[in-house]
Design an enzyme around this catalytic site. Structure first.
Site, PDB file in Angstrom:
ATOM      1  N   CYS A 167      25.579  43.636  41.617  1.00  0.00           N
ATOM      2  CA  CYS A 167      23.980  43.929  41.515  1.00  0.00           C
ATOM      3  C   CYS A 167      24.574  45.437  41.456  1.00  0.00           C
ATOM      4  O   CYS A 167      25.109  45.940  39.733  1.00  0.00           O
ATOM      5  CB  CYS A 167      23.577  43.952  42.562  1.00  0.00           C
ATOM      6  SG  CYS A 167      21.455  44.334  42.109  1.00  0.00           S
TER       7      CYS A 167
ATOM      8  N   GLU B 259      24.589  36.312  43.165  1.00  0.00           N
ATOM      9  CA  GLU B 259      24.356  37.277  44.113  1.00  0.00           C
ATOM     10  C   GLU B 259      23.279  36.613  44.982  1.00  0.00           C
ATOM     11  O   GLU B 259      21.978  35.452  44.854  1.00  0.00           O
ATOM     12  CB  GLU B 259      24.093  38.883  44.030  1.00  0.00           C
ATOM     13  CG  GLU B 259      23.329  39.390  45.624  1.00  0.00           C
ATOM     14  CD  GLU B 259      22.975  40.451  45.087  1.00  0.00           C
ATOM     15  OE1 GLU B 259      22.316  40.755  43.791  1.00  0.00           O
ATOM     16  OE2 GLU B 259      23.133  42.524  45.627  1.00  0.00           O
TER      17      GLU B 259
ATOM     18  N   LYS C 215      29.759  45.024  49.492  1.00  0.00           N
ATOM     19  CA  LYS C 215      28.538  45.540  48.273  1.00  0.00           C
ATOM     20  C   LYS C 215      28.599  46.872  48.704  1.00  0.00           C
ATOM     21  O   LYS C 215      28.399  47.343  49.962  1.00  0.00           O
ATOM     22  CB  LYS C 215      27.584  45.272  48.127  1.00  0.00           C
ATOM     23  CG  LYS C 215      26.440  45.584  47.022  1.00  0.00           C
ATOM     24  CD  LYS C 215      25.096  45.319  46.928  1.00  0.00           C
ATOM     25  CE  LYS C 215      24.011  45.773  46.057  1.00  0.00           C
ATOM     26  NZ  LYS C 215      23.273  44.644  46.255  1.00  0.00           N
TER      27      LYS C 215
END
Length: 261
Positions: free
Chosen positions: A229, A114, A188
């Protein structure tokens, strides 16, 4: 009754409006708690039950047969760990060298971490952001990924970079096929907001906008579902991917993590 549910489930269930399927509700899981013990999502057991009464809705759209892959689905994966600096050109060159080395050692799928092209901070996101859709000089990071994927004939899950789209910024992962074409883009969904007085406070939502779409893409190495994440903490996303025969890739901060189902 709510105290008997897993804590993470309380977060997810609270985002399910009444008469909404799990699949459609995933698009609404962009809100993340500002405080883990006093989050702004109010749990409703009734809404959760309503969402669960039609489990068939979790298969909308219906599952489709995964694409055929060479060598019986066996292939080498490289997870590249990268030391990130404030020098964007250096970061891109470093990532390129790591990808090329992995490909030269037989990797057919290469995964980056990331925010690999610049520092991970709210102050840095706008500075290092790129216009992915415009491509070329407007997005040197993804241009490099495309070029290397094509030249080495590999599939790349490009970790994530800060993406500028209009007046918004996203934490975005790009997937490139061995022909160098952009196959999918995942923004995300679950932004990481944490505020523990006297210990740590970090709010991605101060600068980033949450994505609202799960990402499934068919590649030369198989079908891949993408998470970045904090996305991995919401197991319903992984469950939907797994139900459709996904090879799940999650790109984590400073390191990468792979789940195979």
């Amino acid at each position: 009754m709510t105290s008997l549910l897993p804590y993470s489930l309380r977060f997810v269930a609270s985002a399910f409006p009444a008469k909404t399927s799990i699949a459609s509700a995933l698009g609404r899981l962009s809100a993340t708690p500002k405080r883990f013990l006093g989050n702004r999502l109010k749990f409703s057991y009734r809404n959760y039950i309503t969402a669960m009464t039609k489990p068939e809705d979790a298969r909308v759209p219906p599952a489709v047969t995964p694409p055929s892959v060479p060598n019986g689905g066996k292939f080498k994966i490289a997870l590249c760990q990268l030391s990130v600096t404030e020098n964007k050109e250096r970061n891109i060159a470093h990532a390129r060298a790591a990808i090329e080395s992995a490909a030269d050692n037989g990797a057919q799928l290469v995964v980056l971490p990331e925010i690999w092209n610049g520092p991970y901070s709210n102050a840095s996101f706008p500075v290092y952001a790129e216009d992915i859709d415009a491509g070329g000089s407007a997005s040197p990071s993804t241009s490099m990924l495309s070029e290397v994927a094509r030249s080495k004939g590999i599939t790349i899950v490009g970790g994530s970079i800060s993406e500028r789209s209009g007046d918004r910024l996203y934490n975005t992962c790009c997937i490139f096929g061995k022909d160098g074409e952009l196959k999918a883009k995942h923004r995300k969904i679950h932004l990481f907001d944490i505020d523990i007085p006297g210990k740590i406070s970090f709010m991605e939502s101060k600068t980033l906008t949450a994505g609202n779409t799960p990402t499934i893409v068919d590649t030369d190495v198989g079908r891949i579902g993408i998470g970045i994440c904090y996305d991995i903490r919401f197991q319903e996303l992984a469950m939907l991917y797994a139900a459709r025969g996904q090879l799940i890739i999650s790109c984590l901060l400073l390191h990468v993590h792979l789940l195979v189902t």
